[in-house]
Design a protein around this motif. Sequence first.
Motif, PDB file in Angstrom:
ATOM      1  N   GLY A  57       1.582  -2.116  -6.127  1.00  0.00           N
ATOM      2  CA  GLY A  57       2.281  -3.240  -6.735  1.00  0.00           C
ATOM      3  C   GLY A  57       1.338  -4.417  -6.924  1.00  0.00           C
ATOM      4  O   GLY A  57       1.584  -5.280  -7.740  1.00  0.00           O
ATOM      5  N   GLY A  58       0.266  -4.436  -6.159  1.00  0.00           N
ATOM      6  CA  GLY A  58      -0.813  -5.412  -6.348  1.00  0.00           C
ATOM      7  C   GLY A  58      -0.346  -6.851  -6.434  1.00  0.00           C
ATOM      8  O   GLY A  58       0.465  -7.310  -5.623  1.00  0.00           O
ATOM      9  N   VAL A  59      -0.855  -7.528  -7.463  1.00  0.00           N
ATOM     10  CA  VAL A  59      -0.532  -8.940  -7.637  1.00  0.00           C
ATOM     11  C   VAL A  59       0.952  -9.150  -7.847  1.00  0.00           C
ATOM     12  O   VAL A  59       1.493 -10.198  -7.519  1.00  0.00           O
ATOM     13  CB  VAL A  59      -1.272  -9.466  -8.886  1.00  0.00           C
ATOM     14  CG1 VAL A  59      -1.364 -10.951  -8.852  1.00  0.00           C
ATOM     15  CG2 VAL A  59      -2.606  -8.839  -9.033  1.00  0.00           C
ATOM     16  N   PHE A  60       1.601  -8.171  -8.436  1.00  0.00           N
ATOM     17  CA  PHE A  60       2.996  -8.371  -8.836  1.00  0.00           C
ATOM     18  C   PHE A  60       3.974  -7.945  -7.761  1.00  0.00           C
ATOM     19  O   PHE A  60       5.170  -7.929  -7.971  1.00  0.00           O
ATOM     20  CB  PHE A  60       3.296  -7.575 -10.102  1.00  0.00           C
ATOM     21  CG  PHE A  60       2.269  -7.723 -11.165  1.00  0.00           C
ATOM     22  CD1 PHE A  60       1.802  -8.974 -11.502  1.00  0.00           C
ATOM     23  CD2 PHE A  60       1.771  -6.628 -11.845  1.00  0.00           C
ATOM     24  CE1 PHE A  60       0.844  -9.134 -12.472  1.00  0.00           C
ATOM     25  CE2 PHE A  60       0.820  -6.773 -12.819  1.00  0.00           C
ATOM     26  CZ  PHE A  60       0.351  -8.022 -13.141  1.00  0.00           C
ATOM     27  N   ARG A  61       3.455  -7.570  -6.622  1.00  0.00           N
ATOM     28  CA  ARG A  61       4.273  -6.975  -5.581  1.00  0.00           C
ATOM     29  C   ARG A  61       5.551  -7.751  -5.281  1.00  0.00           C
ATOM     30  O   ARG A  61       6.617  -7.181  -5.079  1.00  0.00           O
ATOM     31  CB  ARG A  61       3.424  -6.887  -4.324  1.00  0.00           C
ATOM     32  CG  ARG A  61       3.950  -5.933  -3.321  1.00  0.00           C
ATOM     33  CD  ARG A  61       3.094  -5.975  -2.076  1.00  0.00           C
ATOM     34  NE  ARG A  61       3.756  -5.246  -1.033  1.00  0.00           N
ATOM     35  CZ  ARG A  61       3.684  -3.930  -0.900  1.00  0.00           C
ATOM     36  NH1 ARG A  61       2.943  -3.244  -1.726  1.00  0.00           N
ATOM     37  NH2 ARG A  61       4.336  -3.320   0.053  1.00  0.00           N
ATOM     38  N   GLU A  62       5.422  -9.088  -5.284  1.00  0.00           N
ATOM     39  CA  GLU A  62       6.572  -9.882  -4.865  1.00  0.00           C
ATOM     40  C   GLU A  62       7.496 -10.257  -6.014  1.00  0.00           C
ATOM     41  O   GLU A  62       8.513 -10.894  -5.791  1.00  0.00           O
ATOM     42  CB  GLU A  62       6.077 -11.162  -4.198  1.00  0.00           C
ATOM     43  CG  GLU A  62       5.468 -10.917  -2.842  1.00  0.00           C
ATOM     44  CD  GLU A  62       4.755 -12.156  -2.347  1.00  0.00           C
ATOM     45  OE1 GLU A  62       5.348 -12.895  -1.583  1.00  0.00           O
ATOM     46  OE2 GLU A  62       3.611 -12.368  -2.753  1.00  0.00           O
ATOM     47  N   ALA A  63       7.152  -9.883  -7.228  1.00  0.00           N
ATOM     48  CA  ALA A  63       7.996 -10.264  -8.364  1.00  0.00           C
ATOM     49  C   ALA A  63       9.321  -9.511  -8.292  1.00  0.00           C
ATOM     50  O   ALA A  63       9.391  -8.401  -7.762  1.00  0.00           O
ATOM     51  CB  ALA A  63       7.282  -9.962  -9.667  1.00  0.00           C
ATOM     52  N   TYR A  64      10.377 -10.135  -8.846  1.00  0.00           N
ATOM     53  CA  TYR A  64      11.702  -9.582  -8.586  1.00  0.00           C
ATOM     54  C   TYR A  64      11.979  -8.254  -9.280  1.00  0.00           C
ATOM     55  O   TYR A  64      12.824  -7.495  -8.852  1.00  0.00           O
ATOM     56  CB  TYR A  64      12.799 -10.593  -8.940  1.00  0.00           C
ATOM     57  CG  TYR A  64      12.890 -10.958 -10.407  1.00  0.00           C
ATOM     58  CD1 TYR A  64      13.545 -10.141 -11.300  1.00  0.00           C
ATOM     59  CD2 TYR A  64      12.324 -12.135 -10.886  1.00  0.00           C
ATOM     60  CE1 TYR A  64      13.628 -10.474 -12.636  1.00  0.00           C
ATOM     61  CE2 TYR A  64      12.407 -12.471 -12.212  1.00  0.00           C
ATOM     62  CZ  TYR A  64      13.063 -11.640 -13.082  1.00  0.00           C
ATOM     63  OH  TYR A  64      13.136 -11.957 -14.395  1.00  0.00           O
ATOM     64  N   ASN A  65      11.267  -8.001 -10.361  1.00  0.00           N
ATOM     65  CA  ASN A  65      11.578  -6.773 -11.102  1.00  0.00           C
ATOM     66  C   ASN A  65      10.596  -5.647 -10.786  1.00  0.00           C
ATOM     67  O   ASN A  65      10.509  -4.679 -11.520  1.00  0.00           O
ATOM     68  CB  ASN A  65      11.576  -7.074 -12.599  1.00  0.00           C
ATOM     69  CG  ASN A  65      12.340  -6.055 -13.385  1.00  0.00           C
ATOM     70  OD1 ASN A  65      13.203  -5.381 -12.848  1.00  0.00           O
ATOM     71  ND2 ASN A  65      12.026  -5.919 -14.657  1.00  0.00           N
ATOM     72  N   VAL A  66       9.846  -5.776  -9.725  1.00  0.00           N
ATOM     73  CA  VAL A  66       8.828  -4.776  -9.427  1.00  0.00           C
ATOM     74  C   VAL A  66       9.239  -3.966  -8.206  1.00  0.00           C
ATOM     75  O   VAL A  66       9.595  -4.521  -7.168  1.00  0.00           O
ATOM     76  CB  VAL A  66       7.468  -5.468  -9.185  1.00  0.00           C
ATOM     77  CG1 VAL A  66       6.467  -4.497  -8.623  1.00  0.00           C
ATOM     78  CG2 VAL A  66       6.947  -6.031 -10.485  1.00  0.00           C
ATOM     79  N   LEU A  67       9.224  -2.653  -8.361  1.00  0.00           N
ATOM     80  CA  LEU A  67       9.656  -1.810  -7.255  1.00  0.00           C
ATOM     81  C   LEU A  67       8.504  -1.442  -6.330  1.00  0.00           C
ATOM     82  O   LEU A  67       8.715  -1.060  -5.197  1.00  0.00           O
ATOM     83  CB  LEU A  67      10.284  -0.521  -7.799  1.00  0.00           C
ATOM     84  CG  LEU A  67      11.496  -0.712  -8.706  1.00  0.00           C
ATOM     85  CD1 LEU A  67      11.995   0.618  -9.192  1.00  0.00           C
ATOM     86  CD2 LEU A  67      12.600  -1.430  -7.979  1.00  0.00           C
ATOM     87  N   GLY A  68       7.288  -1.525  -6.834  1.00  0.00           N
ATOM     88  CA  GLY A  68       6.127  -1.180  -6.008  1.00  0.00           C
ATOM     89  C   GLY A  68       5.226  -0.209  -6.736  1.00  0.00           C
ATOM     90  O   GLY A  68       5.240  -0.130  -7.955  1.00  0.00           O
ATOM     91  N   GLY A  69       4.437   0.545  -5.980  1.00  0.00           N
ATOM     92  CA  GLY A  69       3.522   1.496  -6.593  1.00  0.00           C
ATOM     93  C   GLY A  69       4.263   2.649  -7.248  1.00  0.00           C
ATOM     94  O   GLY A  69       5.439   2.876  -6.991  1.00  0.00           O
ATOM     95  N   ILE A  70       3.548   3.410  -8.070  1.00  0.00           N
ATOM     96  CA  ILE A  70       4.226   4.478  -8.787  1.00  0.00           C
ATOM     97  C   ILE A  70       4.581   5.649  -7.872  1.00  0.00           C
ATOM     98  O   ILE A  70       5.374   6.503  -8.245  1.00  0.00           O
ATOM     99  CB  ILE A  70       3.402   4.994  -9.977  1.00  0.00           C
ATOM    100  CG1 ILE A  70       2.049   5.488  -9.520  1.00  0.00           C
ATOM    101  CG2 ILE A  70       3.262   3.952 -11.038  1.00  0.00           C
ATOM    102  CD1 ILE A  70       1.402   6.352 -10.544  1.00  0.00           C
ATOM    103  N   ASP A  71       4.011   5.673  -6.653  1.00  0.00           N
ATOM    104  CA  ASP A  71       4.385   6.781  -5.764  1.00  0.00           C
ATOM    105  C   ASP A  71       5.825   6.645  -5.266  1.00  0.00           C
ATOM    106  O   ASP A  71       6.326   7.519  -4.570  1.00  0.00           O
ATOM    107  CB  ASP A  71       3.391   6.923  -4.614  1.00  0.00           C
ATOM    108  CG  ASP A  71       3.071   5.603  -3.962  1.00  0.00           C
ATOM    109  OD1 ASP A  71       3.778   4.630  -4.273  1.00  0.00           O
ATOM    110  OD2 ASP A  71       2.130   5.545  -3.155  1.00  0.00           O
TER     111      ASP A  71
END
Lengths: 155, 363
Positions: free
Chosen positions: A96-110
Amino acid sequence: MGLKEFIEKSFKKSPWVLHYNCSSCNGCDIEILACMTPLYDMERFGMVNVGNPKHADILVVTGTVNTKNKEVLKNIYDQMPDPKVVVAVGVCAATGGVFREAYNVLGGIDKVIPVDVYVPGCPAKPEAIIDGLYKAAEILKEKYEKMGKAEEVLK
Amino acid sequence: MIRMSEKSTIPFGPQHPVLPEPIHLKLIIEDEKVVEAYPAFGFVHRGLEMLVKKKDFNQMVYVVDHICGICSAMHGQAYCQAVEELIGIDVPERAKYLRVIWAELHRIHSHLLWFGLLADAFGFENLFMLSWRIREKIMDILEATAGNRVIISVNVVGGVRRDIDSEQARWLLDELKEVEKSIKELDKIMRNNYTIKQRTVGIGVLTKEEAYMLGTVGPVLRGSGVPIDMRTTGYAAYKDLDFEPIVEKDGDTYARTIVRVREMFQSIDLVRQAISKIPEGELNVKIKPNLPAGEAISRVEQPRGEVFYYIKSNGGKYLDRLRIRTPTFANLASLLHMLPGSTLADVPVLVLTIDPCISCTER
Ligand code: SF4
C-alpha cells in the motif's frame, strides 16, 4: 521439434507478460514500459508484453487495490491460464506504500490474489523489475514442472 | 433478420494495451462509427486529498508527489507554492530557478513519453522505441541531479532539497545538446512521415471557440490557437525567463503533436536560460511548525495543462482541505466531444490526443 518440446521450450524460455495498473501513480508503470525499450530491452529474455490475459503467463501488477478495481484484478487473474505467476512491482503493490492510510485503499495486491515475486522500490528501477521478471520466469518453470507433462496440458 | 445499423456497445478498458492506465469508456457504436461515449471512473481513486487529515503539511509534499509519477515534481511545486503563499514566505531565488529546471526536464520527458505512446497507438512501434530511447537521457539527468529516475521529490515547503552545482550543470547542458539533436530528428520524422499524417491530420478537430468553451487546458487548448499558458503568470522564476506560449491553429491531433514537439525545444531553451541566469544562494528557508489559518491557491503549467491547487487551513500542523483540479479532468470534456462521429479505429488516437493521466484525475 515436436509439439511437446515446443511447448516445453516456449514455457521456459519465453513467458508472456501482462501488465495491469491497479491504482498506481504511473511511476512504476512507466518504468515497466521503459523495460521494453531499447536501453533495458526486456525482450532479450524472450518476454513480450501482451494485452490479452488469456495469452499471458506472468501478471505484473503495480499499485494498490481499491474497492473498485479489486474485482477487475481478480477477473484478470482468473482469466489467465495455469501455470501463472504474479509479480508485484513497487511498494504500493506490496503493502500500500505511500497510500496505505488513504480511505479507499485496501492494501497490497496480495489481499486479492496470491503474489510470487515482490519488487520493492518507489518506483522500482527497471533493473530491479527485470530481475523480478527473471525470477518470475524461473518460478513459472518450476510451477510448470510441478503441474505435469505437456501432454497433460494439451489434454 | 439482423438490421445492419443496430447499435452495439463496446467497452474500452479498464485493462487494455493502448495506455498503461485504466481508463474505461463505454462506446456506443453504429456501423463502425462511435455515436456516444460514456466514461467510467474510480479504478485509480485512492482518496489522497483526505490524507491531509493524517499527514502534516510537510509530509503532504511527499504524498502529492505521488499523485502522478509523470509530472510529480510539478505537483510538489504547485502544492509548495500554495503553502508558501499561505504562510507568506518568499522562496530563495536559487530554489525558484532549480524548480524551473526540474519542471522543464519533466515536461520534456513527459512529452517524449506521450509521443511514443501516440505512435504505439497507431501501430508505429519503431517510433515508440525511438522516442523512449531519447527519453532515457532525460531520465539519466534526473537521476544524476535529483537521485531518482521518476519520482524525484525535490520540492519542500520553503524551497528545494537538492542543488545542481556548476560542474553538474555543464554536464547537463552537454546531455541536453544530444537530446536536442535527437528531438530534431523526431521533429523531421513527424513533419514528413506519411503514416503519422494519415492517422493524425484532421482527427479530433476542436475549433478555437469549442476548445475555449469546453474549458480545455494545455497543449489541447494551444493546439486550437488559444495562447494560454500558466507559465506566463510568472510563478517561480518564469517571470525572468524569455518565452512565448506555443500556438498552432489547426486544432487537430497533428497540431497538438506539433505543439508538444515545439514545447520540447522550448523547454530545452528554458533550462539553458535558467542555468545561465541562476543566482547563488540558499536552497530553502526555515519555516515555522504551525500554519496560519487561511486559504491559498496556486496554478502551475504541467505538461498536460494547468493544475490548480486550493488549500485551507484552520491553523495547526494539519491542513483542513486540499483540492486539486488536474489538467486531464479539464480536458475530458473535449474528449467526449471529439469521440462521437469518429471511427472505432481512431478511438485510441483520440484518447491519447488529450494525453490523459488518470492517476492525476482520480487521485
Ligand atoms: S510504488 Fe511508488 S512509484 Fe510505484 S506506483 Fe506506488 S507510489 Fe507510484
